[in-house]
Design a protein around this motif. Structure first.
Motif, short mmCIF file in Angstrom:
data_model
loop_
_atom_site.label_atom_id
_atom_site.label_comp_id
_atom_site.label_asym_id
_atom_site.label_seq_id
_atom_site.Cartn_x
_atom_site.Cartn_y
_atom_site.Cartn_z
N ASN A 161 0.84 -1.15 0.01
CA ASN A 161 -0.05 0.09 0.13
C ASN A 161 0.90 1.32 0.03
O ASN A 161 0.43 2.26 -0.38
CB ASN A 161 -1.09 -0.12 1.07
N ILE A 162 1.96 1.24 0.53
CA ILE A 162 2.92 2.32 0.62
C ILE A 162 3.48 2.62 -0.62
O ILE A 162 3.58 3.49 -1.24
CB ILE A 162 3.98 2.27 1.83
N LYS A 163 3.76 1.43 -1.36
CA LYS A 163 4.56 1.40 -2.75
C LYS A 163 3.43 1.97 -3.62
O LYS A 163 3.87 2.96 -4.26
CB LYS A 163 5.03 0.10 -3.05
N ALA A 177 3.30 14.63 1.31
CA ALA A 177 4.55 13.96 1.97
C ALA A 177 3.96 12.49 2.44
O ALA A 177 2.99 12.46 3.16
CB ALA A 177 5.12 14.74 2.94
N ILE A 178 4.72 11.55 1.98
CA ILE A 178 4.45 10.17 2.57
C ILE A 178 5.68 9.72 3.54
O ILE A 178 6.66 9.71 3.08
CB ILE A 178 4.35 9.30 1.43
N LEU A 202 11.42 2.11 -1.24
CA LEU A 202 10.01 2.31 -1.74
C LEU A 202 9.42 3.49 -2.11
O LEU A 202 8.64 3.88 -2.68
CB LEU A 202 9.19 1.93 -0.45
N GLY A 203 10.37 4.65 -1.75
CA GLY A 203 10.25 6.00 -2.34
C GLY A 203 9.54 6.89 -1.29
O GLY A 203 9.12 8.04 -1.62
N VAL A 204 9.41 6.34 0.01
CA VAL A 204 8.81 7.69 1.00
C VAL A 204 9.57 8.64 0.91
O VAL A 204 10.88 8.57 0.71
CB VAL A 204 8.41 6.57 2.11
N ASP A 205 9.15 9.73 1.82
CA ASP A 205 9.81 11.06 1.99
C ASP A 205 10.54 11.05 3.18
O ASP A 205 11.55 11.63 3.14
CB ASP A 205 8.82 12.17 1.80
N ASP A 243 19.17 11.11 1.78
CA ASP A 243 19.84 11.95 0.44
C ASP A 243 18.64 13.12 0.48
O ASP A 243 17.77 13.21 1.16
CB ASP A 243 20.03 11.00 -0.73
N LYS A 244 18.77 13.84 -0.65
CA LYS A 244 17.64 14.81 -0.95
C LYS A 244 16.36 14.48 -0.95
O LYS A 244 15.38 15.33 -1.10
CB LYS A 244 18.02 15.82 -2.26
N HIS A 245 16.02 13.13 -1.27
CA HIS A 245 14.54 12.61 -1.43
C HIS A 245 14.21 11.96 -0.32
O HIS A 245 12.94 11.73 -0.10
CB HIS A 245 14.53 11.65 -2.69
N PHE A 246 15.18 11.25 0.41
CA PHE A 246 14.87 10.60 1.73
C PHE A 246 15.48 11.18 3.13
O PHE A 246 16.59 11.14 3.28
CB PHE A 246 15.27 9.12 1.52
N HIS A 247 14.47 11.60 3.99
CA HIS A 247 14.92 12.15 5.04
C HIS A 247 14.70 11.41 6.52
O HIS A 247 13.54 10.40 6.44
CB HIS A 247 14.22 13.52 5.46
N VAL A 248 15.64 11.05 7.30
CA VAL A 248 15.40 10.46 8.52
C VAL A 248 15.47 11.28 9.71
O VAL A 248 16.13 12.47 10.01
CB VAL A 248 16.60 9.60 8.82
#
Length: 355
Positions: A161-163, A177-178, A202-205, A243-248
């Motif tokens: 579902n996330i994907k 934002a996901i 999966l490409g989440v933010d 990275d610029k697409h994935f934040h923790v």
């Protein structure tokens, strides 16, 4: 690692007008509401803070809620998160509720376990949200079933579902934002890094990892079994995924505050937010749901504006700001950093003019 979304902080300084009115002693409307469309839940997570409420099969009336939303927008409420004591997607009218909220000029979001967010619902609802956050607290099917106390198959369903949500969001170029949130507990500590890798793929933010905090009324208890300092290494390893697409957001500040004495003596943040449960009760504090002394009123009996401007709300806020012992409250509650900020603002040290 930068806290791109300010998840491990607060955002009150971005609302100077409301803050100014509060400092002048005016009665203000909340900036932010948390609303529970449903009291029941399809999971029974082992760390659930609100398990003491019994997962009642209550659903807020759509028309009453829409009337409340309309009043809230007119009063100046800026955002609503649908989450609460149950799973918000269990409400049969959740799509209509979200659409109405957004069309009322209020920023809208959902926190969900994600089991019910299928392709059809994603395609219909994501375009109306500022953000959606999935509560996902394991990195494998077997462990997910143990922690969420549900079927193993739910893990793969949520991942799919996330994907799909990411795919739909991207194809429509929506701004939602996901994100995914995990509560760090002994049972999942060994899977946090692998979960982070999966979410990035999966490409989440963003992926946020927060500590467990014992709710004073909850039946669950993990306190004492876990030393967060033993897992400090996770921050550095998760930082490496950014990275610029994935934040923790490994909530190190919040973790550190668990072992610190509160730097404020009273709860000052209540005027800036409120909670509405699935039965329509409006609460000052989500740590004391079910306690009448923290309940402002009920939207089935009284209009939202009258509740916000009512004598009971004023009395509860006054008591919290003058006599409530915050040492007896939940550690690192939702208003913790806001209270710290407001306390310093109203109790400044010397030489504040030397900026």
């Amino acid at each position: 690692m930068t806290d791109y979304y300010r998840i491990d902080n607060h955002k009150l300084m971005f609302h100077i007008d409301r803050l100014h009115d509060w400092l002048k002693g005016k009665s203000i409307c909340p900036i932010y509401l948390e609303i529970a469309p449903a009291g029941g839940c399809n999971h029974r997570c082992i760390f659930c803070a609100l398990d003491y409420l019994g997962y009642a099969a209550a659903f807020i009336d759509t028309n009453t809620l829409k009337s409340t939303i309309k009043e809230a927008g007119r009063l100046g409420v800026k955002s609503i998160m649908y989450a609460g004591e149950g799973e918000p997607l269990l409400h049969k009218d959740i799509l209509g509720i979200v659409k109405y909220t957004k069309k009322s000029g209020i920023d809208t979001s959902i926190t969900t376990n994600g089991v019910l967010l299928n392709r059809k619902l994603s395609g219909a609802i994501l375009g109306f949200l500022s953000w959606i956050r999935f509560s996902l607290n394991a990195g494998s099917s077997n462990n997910y079933a143990k922690i969420h106390r549900t079927r193993k198959e739910d893990f793969r369903k949520v991942v799919d579902n996330i994907k799909e949500a990411v795919k739909i969001r991207n194809s429509n170029r929506w701004g939602v934002a996901i994100g995914v949130q995990s509560v760090l507990i002994p049972e999942n500590a060994g899977e946090i890094l692998s979960l982070g890798r999966l979410l990035k793929d999966l490409g989440v933010d963003y992926f946020t990892v927060k500590p467990y905090s014992q709710h004073p009324l909850s039946h669950s208890s993990i306190s004492g079994r876990f030393k967060y300092k033993d897992y400090a290494y996770l921050k550095e390893e998760l930082d490496g995924l950014e990275d610029k697409h994935f934040h923790v957001a490994f909530r190190e500040n919040t973790i550190n505050r668990l072992s610190m004495a509160k730097d404020y003596k009273r709860c000052l943040g209540l005027p800036f937010w409120a909670y509405i449960n699935a039965c329509g009760d409006v609460y000052a504090c989500s740590a004391f749901l079910g306690k009448d002394e923290f309940c402002y009123g009920n939207i089935y009996k009284t209009g939202f504006k009258n509740i916000m401007m009512g004598k009971k709300r004023a009395a509860i806020i006054k008591r919290a700001g003058s006599v409530l012992d915050t040492n007896k409250c939940r550690q690192v509650c939702r208003l913790d950093k806001i209270n710290s900020y407001l306390w310093e603002l109203t109790h400044p040290g010397p030489h504040v003019n030397f900026i």
